[in-house]
Structures are given as structure tokens and as C-alpha cells.
Design a protein around this motif. Sequence first.
Motif, PDB file in Angstrom:
ATOM      1  N   ALA A 230       0.984  -1.176   0.050  1.00 47.75           N
ATOM      2  CA  ALA A 230      -0.094   0.189   0.033  1.00 47.75           C
ATOM      3  C   ALA A 230       0.990   1.091  -0.034  1.00 47.75           C
ATOM      4  CB  ALA A 230      -0.865   0.130   1.051  1.00 47.75           C
ATOM      5  N   ARG A 231       1.873   1.233   0.955  1.00 47.70           N
ATOM      6  CA  ARG A 231       2.725   2.432   0.714  1.00 47.70           C
ATOM      7  C   ARG A 231       3.579   2.639  -0.737  1.00 47.70           C
ATOM      8  NH1 ARG A 231       3.665   0.558   6.158  1.00 47.70           N
ATOM      9  NH2 ARG A 231       5.766  -0.750   5.473  1.00 47.70           N
ATOM     10  N   ALA A 232       3.841   1.452  -1.238  1.00 49.18           N
ATOM     11  CA  ALA A 232       4.401   1.666  -2.495  1.00 49.18           C
ATOM     12  C   ALA A 232       3.717   2.246  -3.584  1.00 49.18           C
ATOM     13  CB  ALA A 232       5.013   0.154  -2.956  1.00 49.18           C
ATOM     14  N   GLY A 233       2.267   1.673  -3.619  1.00 55.07           N
ATOM     15  CA  GLY A 233       1.282   1.936  -4.255  1.00 55.07           C
ATOM     16  C   GLY A 233       0.899   3.553  -4.317  1.00 55.07           C
ATOM     17  N   ALA A 234       1.036   4.359  -2.871  1.00 54.69           N
ATOM     18  CA  ALA A 234       1.026   5.625  -2.620  1.00 54.69           C
ATOM     19  C   ALA A 234       1.861   6.386  -3.346  1.00 54.69           C
ATOM     20  CB  ALA A 234       0.783   5.872  -1.301  1.00 54.69           C
ATOM     21  N   LEU A 235       3.054   5.812  -3.554  1.00 56.58           N
ATOM     22  CA  LEU A 235       4.207   6.701  -4.176  1.00 56.58           C
ATOM     23  C   LEU A 235       4.282   6.716  -5.652  1.00 56.58           C
ATOM     24  CD1 LEU A 235       7.235   5.717  -1.758  1.00 56.58           C
ATOM     25  CD2 LEU A 235       6.035   7.737  -1.757  1.00 56.58           C
ATOM     26  N   THR A 236       3.714   5.540  -6.272  1.00 58.42           N
ATOM     27  CA  THR A 236       3.627   5.275  -7.778  1.00 58.42           C
ATOM     28  C   THR A 236       2.386   5.999  -8.169  1.00 58.42           C
ATOM     29  OG1 THR A 236       2.828   3.023  -7.667  1.00 58.42           O
ATOM     30  CG2 THR A 236       5.456   3.332  -7.557  1.00 58.42           C
ATOM     31  N   GLY A 237       1.338   5.853  -7.511  1.00 58.69           N
ATOM     32  CA  GLY A 237       0.058   6.194  -7.846  1.00 58.69           C
ATOM     33  C   GLY A 237      -0.853   5.014  -8.328  1.00 58.69           C
ATOM     34  N   ALA A 238      -0.330   3.770  -8.082  1.00 65.04           N
ATOM     35  CA  ALA A 238      -1.023   2.543  -8.682  1.00 65.04           C
ATOM     36  C   ALA A 238      -2.391   2.291  -7.858  1.00 65.04           C
ATOM     37  CB  ALA A 238       0.010   1.467  -8.506  1.00 65.04           C
ATOM     38  N   HIS A 239      -3.310   1.893  -8.353  1.00 61.88           N
ATOM     39  CA  HIS A 239      -4.436   1.434  -7.545  1.00 61.88           C
ATOM     40  C   HIS A 239      -4.136   0.097  -6.717  1.00 61.88           C
ATOM     41  CE1 HIS A 239      -8.609   1.196  -6.372  1.00 61.88           C
ATOM     42  NE2 HIS A 239      -8.798  -0.164  -6.850  1.00 61.88           N
ATOM     43  N   VAL A 240      -4.361   0.029  -5.423  1.00 57.17           N
ATOM     44  CA  VAL A 240      -4.003  -1.044  -4.632  1.00 57.17           C
ATOM     45  C   VAL A 240      -5.090  -1.798  -4.145  1.00 57.17           C
ATOM     46  CG1 VAL A 240      -2.673  -1.955  -2.836  1.00 57.17           C
ATOM     47  CG2 VAL A 240      -1.685  -0.175  -4.204  1.00 57.17           C
ATOM     48  N   LEU A 241      -5.334  -3.117  -4.481  1.00 58.68           N
ATOM     49  CA  LEU A 241      -6.420  -3.914  -3.780  1.00 58.68           C
ATOM     50  C   LEU A 241      -5.536  -4.809  -2.880  1.00 58.68           C
ATOM     51  CD1 LEU A 241      -8.017  -5.284  -6.958  1.00 58.68           C
ATOM     52  CD2 LEU A 241      -8.736  -3.474  -5.647  1.00 58.68           C
ATOM     53  N   ARG A 242      -6.263  -5.165  -1.826  1.00 58.32           N
ATOM     54  CA  ARG A 242      -5.399  -6.139  -0.819  1.00 58.32           C
ATOM     55  C   ARG A 242      -6.730  -6.819   0.135  1.00 58.32           C
ATOM     56  NH1 ARG A 242      -3.540  -3.485   3.757  1.00 58.32           N
ATOM     57  NH2 ARG A 242      -4.921  -1.517   3.245  1.00 58.32           N
ATOM     58  N   GLU A 243      -6.306  -8.231  -0.126  1.00 54.43           N
ATOM     59  CA  GLU A 243      -7.147  -9.015   0.926  1.00 54.43           C
ATOM     60  C   GLU A 243      -5.889  -9.846   1.972  1.00 54.43           C
ATOM     61  OE1 GLU A 243     -10.319 -12.171   0.409  1.00 54.43           O
ATOM     62  OE2 GLU A 243      -8.903 -13.274   0.719  1.00 54.43           O
ATOM     63  N   ASN A 244      -5.860  -9.350   3.072  1.00 65.07           N
ATOM     64  CA  ASN A 244      -4.841  -9.534   4.032  1.00 65.07           C
ATOM     65  C   ASN A 244      -5.316 -10.455   4.975  1.00 65.07           C
ATOM     66  OD1 ASN A 244      -3.231  -6.433   3.287  1.00 65.07           O
ATOM     67  ND2 ASN A 244      -2.936  -8.433   2.088  1.00 65.07           N
ATOM     68  N   GLY A 245      -4.492 -10.569   5.951  1.00 69.42           N
ATOM     69  CA  GLY A 245      -4.608 -11.358   7.296  1.00 69.42           C
ATOM     70  C   GLY A 245      -5.988 -11.072   8.033  1.00 69.42           C
ATOM     71  N   GLY A 246      -6.376 -12.087   8.702  1.00 69.32           N
ATOM     72  CA  GLY A 246      -7.592 -12.130   9.589  1.00 69.32           C
ATOM     73  C   GLY A 246      -7.414 -12.498  10.760  1.00 69.32           C
ATOM     74  N   ASN A 247      -8.148 -12.357  11.679  1.00 71.08           N
ATOM     75  CA  ASN A 247      -8.217 -13.104  13.131  1.00 71.08           C
ATOM     76  C   ASN A 247      -9.752 -13.525  13.301  1.00 71.08           C
ATOM     77  OD1 ASN A 247      -8.115 -12.415  16.314  1.00 71.08           O
ATOM     78  ND2 ASN A 247      -7.155 -14.176  15.493  1.00 71.08           N
ATOM     79  N   ASP A 248     -10.444 -14.297  12.482  1.00 70.69           N
ATOM     80  CA  ASP A 248     -12.066 -14.161  12.403  1.00 70.69           C
ATOM     81  C   ASP A 248     -12.594 -14.874  13.438  1.00 70.69           C
ATOM     82  OD1 ASP A 248     -11.451 -13.239   9.931  1.00 70.69           O
ATOM     83  OD2 ASP A 248     -12.010 -14.675   8.641  1.00 70.69           O
ATOM     84  N   PRO A 249     -13.481 -14.316  14.323  1.00 65.33           N
ATOM     85  CA  PRO A 249     -14.006 -14.814  15.382  1.00 65.33           C
ATOM     86  C   PRO A 249     -15.242 -15.512  14.885  1.00 65.33           C
ATOM     87  CG  PRO A 249     -14.963 -12.394  14.920  1.00 65.33           C
ATOM     88  CD  PRO A 249     -13.936 -12.722  13.790  1.00 65.33           C
ATOM     89  N   LEU A 250     -15.639 -16.709  15.915  1.00 66.74           N
ATOM     90  CA  LEU A 250     -16.743 -17.366  15.699  1.00 66.74           C
ATOM     91  C   LEU A 250     -17.414 -17.042  17.168  1.00 66.74           C
ATOM     92  CD1 LEU A 250     -18.600 -19.576  14.696  1.00 66.74           C
ATOM     93  CD2 LEU A 250     -17.089 -21.446  15.735  1.00 66.74           C
ATOM     94  N   LEU A 251     -18.857 -16.724  17.058  1.00 68.74           N
ATOM     95  CA  LEU A 251     -19.566 -16.270  18.388  1.00 68.74           C
ATOM     96  C   LEU A 251     -20.573 -17.377  18.329  1.00 68.74           C
ATOM     97  CD1 LEU A 251     -20.315 -14.592  20.596  1.00 68.74           C
ATOM     98  CD2 LEU A 251     -21.407 -13.192  18.816  1.00 68.74           C
ATOM     99  N   VAL A 252     -20.564 -18.275  19.592  1.00 67.83           N
ATOM    100  CA  VAL A 252     -21.638 -19.277  19.748  1.00 67.83           C
ATOM    101  C   VAL A 252     -22.717 -18.918  20.977  1.00 67.83           C
ATOM    102  CG1 VAL A 252     -21.887 -21.858  20.066  1.00 67.83           C
ATOM    103  CG2 VAL A 252     -19.644 -20.932  18.914  1.00 67.83           C
ATOM    104  N   ASP A 253     -24.080 -18.909  20.426  1.00 63.58           N
ATOM    105  CA  ASP A 253     -24.989 -18.346  21.260  1.00 63.58           C
ATOM    106  C   ASP A 253     -25.588 -19.471  22.102  1.00 63.58           C
ATOM    107  OD1 ASP A 253     -26.706 -16.663  22.362  1.00 63.58           O
ATOM    108  OD2 ASP A 253     -27.712 -16.078  20.630  1.00 63.58           O
ATOM    109  N   ARG A 254     -26.229 -19.331  23.237  1.00 66.55           N
ATOM    110  CA  ARG A 254     -26.632 -20.376  24.050  1.00 66.55           C
ATOM    111  C   ARG A 254     -27.754 -21.207  23.718  1.00 66.55           C
ATOM    112  NH1 ARG A 254     -29.832 -16.880  28.679  1.00 66.55           N
ATOM    113  NH2 ARG A 254     -30.401 -19.016  29.488  1.00 66.55           N
ATOM    114  N   ASP A 255     -28.476 -20.533  22.379  1.00 66.52           N
ATOM    115  CA  ASP A 255     -29.563 -21.448  21.983  1.00 66.52           C
ATOM    116  C   ASP A 255     -29.409 -22.501  20.713  1.00 66.52           C
ATOM    117  OD1 ASP A 255     -28.887 -19.595  20.028  1.00 66.52           O
ATOM    118  OD2 ASP A 255     -31.070 -18.476  20.208  1.00 66.52           O
TER     119      ASP A 255
END
Length: 483
Positions: A230-255
Motif C-alpha cells: 500500500a505504501r509503494a502504491g501511494a508513491l507510484t499512484g497505482a491502484h491497490v487491492l488487498r485481501e490480507n490477514g484475519g483473526n476471524d471470530p466465531l460467536l456461539v450463542d446459548r440457544d
Amino acid sequence: MPTTATETTAGTETIEGPGITIQDPRTGEVLWTVPEAGPDAVNDAVSVARRAAPGWAATAPAERGAALRAAAKALDAAAPELAGLNASETGRPENEALAGIAAAVSTLEQYAELGPVHRGHSLRGNRLAADYTVAEPRGVAVLLTPWNDPVAVACGLIGAALVTGNTVIHKPSERCPRLGEALGEVLAPAFPAGVFLTVSGGAAVGAALSEAEVNVIAHVGSSASGARIARAGALTGAHVLRENGGNDPLLVDRDVDPAWAAGQAAIGAFSNSGQICTSVERIYVHKDIATEFSKALEAEAAIRNTNGTVAPLVDLRMRDTVHAHVADALAQGARAVEGGAVPDGPGSFYPATVLLDCTEGMQVMTEETFGPVAPVQVVDTFDDGLRLACSGRYGLAATVLSSNIAHIQQAVAALPVGTVKVNAVFGGAPGGAAQPRSESGAGFGYGPELLDEFTQVKVVHIEAPPAPRGAETGSIVEEQDLP
């Protein structure tokens, strides 16, 4: 000899040392060394793609779609070979690798249909004028793709970029370079020379491509790498798409049924040995069902460890990271009721692991572990679980298991992520797209919206010039209005 990019239908040829050495994740045996591109190869690839860009942009959308269909057909025919390379380099079971390639074929076919009907919009203005938008290709697209589902992820970006008229330089992950090069050899002949190129290499090659004078950079990988891009793209003017890391939660309800919920958690945490961008990385379970849920999840992990269905991690470096997160949790009071230890023997195997008594400060609850680890934290109320699920610096995806529509709606509104899944950890309709948030990235990934990311919009306004001097001043419209 230096690496050079040649304008052939086979894509970019890379010949340079010392290269990337790949070990078999199952045995640790050295499989092969793949030459790595140098600075000259990167520059040559950009030049070749730049020269090919005007011609490909001028190609009729229907022709570009036809080329993509031909590429999909070639990919389907090469599936067994590519699946074998996938299994060899990353340890992924061949049946799962074949499923990923089948998904890639479908994705290419989908973009072959969507590309020719990708259109602009008409704008309301003067009724005697015409106002509309035109979607145009951005130019040269650099695609930096991962190893965990290497063909499916790459083909999503490749298909969208090519069908909208961009030329493509693809750098596959250095963890599966032979597969990346083979994929390029399969796809490139469907397109004119210079339109689709493959460049092999590691982080230095990715950085060089990101800093080159290109028009769009799409990256799927770690958040740290994504931030640098993203920093490199900001300098060159390139359009940047990113799908990066995650720490995805799972929420389990009582019912919900605890055994069913544990099955969902196991699928989310252990599939592909936890090496999926949207894997379940942390679990918050309501105290009322926590005991039953935890026992069922422990049993799910034990079955996988007993029957040997947990594939190895991609390499020892990844295993070291995963075990470091587990060791941190154990040192802070978590209990490993299944797994949690590095096994004896060759390869980079790691068992399906269930950690209980987890707390907020542990790395398994705050970082992307990217391994077959299911850390569980018990919460007193749904609101407590939702608050914890909303925490952290990532924003990729989240899952909610509940039968309470009010809780579901509350979670959908509150979770700061690009994708919310309700009562299913994986799945979704074809063509779905999402926008990752925070350190998980930016821009649409996949779906029809990805075509928008690879194009730029031009607004057109047309109206009639004034009548020549001495000509009749009445317009056709005005004459028709006469009595």
C-alpha cells in the motif's frame, strides 16, 4: 545469465540463480529449486506488458471473454498435473487441490460472461444531450497471490484483470513456484503475446513489482506485506487491492445445539489445516453450553488426529509460527485438551489443537495463527461475546451461530468486518464480493465488483454544436412542436 522477459505466448521465462528451494511438507525431502527473477526480469516484464496493453485494451470485450473461456478449458484439462504440483509443494491433499482448480475454472468462466456485459451508466442531464460513463482498463496489473489456495485465488484476480482489458504480470507465492509457473504455461497461450506474464520470486521480487510503474496492484497475503505494498502504491499512484490477514471470530450463542456448533467450529478451524484466509481463528462460546461444546470440539479434533486427515502445514517456518502462538497461550494459562505439541517424525505436520481457558491477551486470540488451532474463550452473555468478537485490528470475516434473530441482527450491525456468516462457517452464493477492513485489506475481492476495481471510469458529455451561421435556427424538435 540474467533473467529476461520474452514476448511469447508462454509468458515470462525466468532463468536466474540461486533460486527458490522447495521441500516436501510431508517428508522434508528437497523437491526442486526454481530460478528466481532478478531486477532485469522485473523491468523487462513491465516493459513487455506495457507494450501489449494498448492492443489488449482495444480488443473487443467479447473476444477477451472468448480468450478467457479458452484459458478455462485449458486449465480444466491440466487439473491433474496442477493438483499434483499443489500437493507436492504445499502439502494440500490432491482431492482438495482438484476442488480448488475446479473453482478456478468456474471463476474464469464466470468472468468470461461478466466481462463483455460490464458497462457504464447513463446520467440524467439536458434532454438534448447525452451523458454517460465508460469503464476503461487501468493498464498493467501486478497480481501477487498466495499459496494456500493458489489456483483458485490467482484465477479470480487473473480473470477479472484480463477480461476488463488489462495486461497482467502474475507473481505466484514463493512457497509454490513450480505450480505458479505451470499455471502460467497453461493459461498464457490463450492470450496474445505479452498479455499474461508470470514472474517467479520471493519478497524482493514482489517488492520490485510493487514499486514499478504499473497501474494496479492486487495482493492476497499477510497484512505486513499488504501494508508495504500500500505504501509503494501511494508513491507510484497505482491502484491497490488487498485481501490480507484475519483473526476471524466465531460467536456461539446459548440457544444452538452444542454438538452442531462444535462441528461448525471444527470445519472452520481445521479445514486445509487452518490455512484459509477466513478460517475460524478464535471462538467465543456462551457459558450455558460451553462444557458440552468444548467436549464435542475436543472429540472433533481427536477424530481428525486419529484418522490422519490433518494435512501438513506448508513448511517448517509456518509450523514454528503456529506452535509459538500455542506455546504463548499455554504459558498464560490455556489448556490443550487435544493436540498442542509438535509431533515426532519428518515433515511439517501439526495436530488439530483445542485450547480451553483462553483469554484476551493471548496471541491465538489477537493474531492470525493460520494453523489447525481452535482457541476457546467462555463468555457470560451474548453481548460479552459480541464485544470481544468486535475487538482487534483485523476486519476480514466473522461467523455467528444463533437462533435468536435479534442477536443475529445485532451482530450483523456491529461486527466491523467485510463478511458476516450466520449459521455456516463457509459457503455463500457464487459471485459474492466483500470489502475487507482495517488491517485485513481494502477494495472488493471477487464477484462482479472486482471488475470495477480493475477499471477506471470516464464521464462523457455530448451535445449538438450550434447551427452554422445563416442556417435555419429551428431544430427538428422545435418544428415538430409547431401547430
